[in-house]
Enzyme design. Sequence first.
Site, short mmCIF file in Angstrom:
data_model
loop_
_atom_site.label_atom_id
_atom_site.label_comp_id
_atom_site.label_asym_id
_atom_site.label_seq_id
_atom_site.Cartn_x
_atom_site.Cartn_y
_atom_site.Cartn_z
N HIS A 30 0.89 -1.39 -0.03
CA HIS A 30 -0.13 -0.10 -0.02
C HIS A 30 0.53 0.90 -0.47
CE1 HIS A 30 -3.79 2.46 0.04
NE2 HIS A 30 -3.16 2.97 1.03
N HIS A 42 -3.10 8.97 1.10
CA HIS A 42 -3.10 8.15 0.41
C HIS A 42 -4.48 7.70 -0.18
CE1 HIS A 42 -4.71 5.07 3.48
NE2 HIS A 42 -4.55 6.39 4.33
N CYS A 151 -3.79 2.99 -4.82
CA CYS A 151 -2.49 3.94 -4.37
C CYS A 151 -1.33 4.33 -4.84
CB CYS A 151 -2.40 2.79 -3.52
SG CYS A 151 -1.77 1.72 -3.28
#
Length: 235
Positions: A30, A42, A151
């Site tokens: 991530h 994010h 992301c």
Amino acid sequence: MGLLSNRIGRGSLKPGDHIYSWRTAYVYAHHGIYVGNDKVIHFTRGRGQEVGTGTVLDFLLLSSGPAQSQPCSTCPPIEEGHGIVSSCLDCFLAGGVLYRFEYGVSPALFLAKARGGTCTLAVSDPDDIIVHRATYLLDNGFGCCNVFKNCEDFAIYCKTGLLVVEQGIISQSGQAISIIGGPLAAVLSTPLCLVTTNVYGMTARAIGVYCASRYAADIGMRRDVVKVAVEDLSQ
């Protein structure tokens, strides 16, 4: 940071850093932009959409949205669906280890890092511009739902301002290419492997195809990218 790992300590963080943390047994990571004051901006998506490979593999992976065993007193709950959010560093890491994405690496270093989603040939913009892009998108959103497929796409845009002109089904992020690159390389190299039964030759060809696909797909090598002002994304 180096050839084997981009791991860093929290004391090395500075606003504008593109950071990431591995999820699901190092299958994918991530990514986000550290903006200072222990905050990370994010992009999150729900189950089946987070990695953005455009294949059934997406549905086998859990969402990488931040999660902790104890509720966080400073971060609001993440809503279902997808969007740009701000979290504290602990919530972003979700118990994982902190890594920093590298920009402007040499072709040799890029190819030496066999795993995608850790570095790029593209050069980063100044830190203040990076933080501005991330905070502007947090406050204003973006007009097209297909701009960011995961992301890493979001973080790379904040760092470089670059977007692929023709958005396809598969994300252009390094980790998406890496996840599907192995099986794809094996398929594409099959005709070449038919000329030999040597397992080492077959393996070398598959690795060569995989490395070539990663290199060609990197945002720093592509010619179908444009520099887009962040203010234009909210139109």
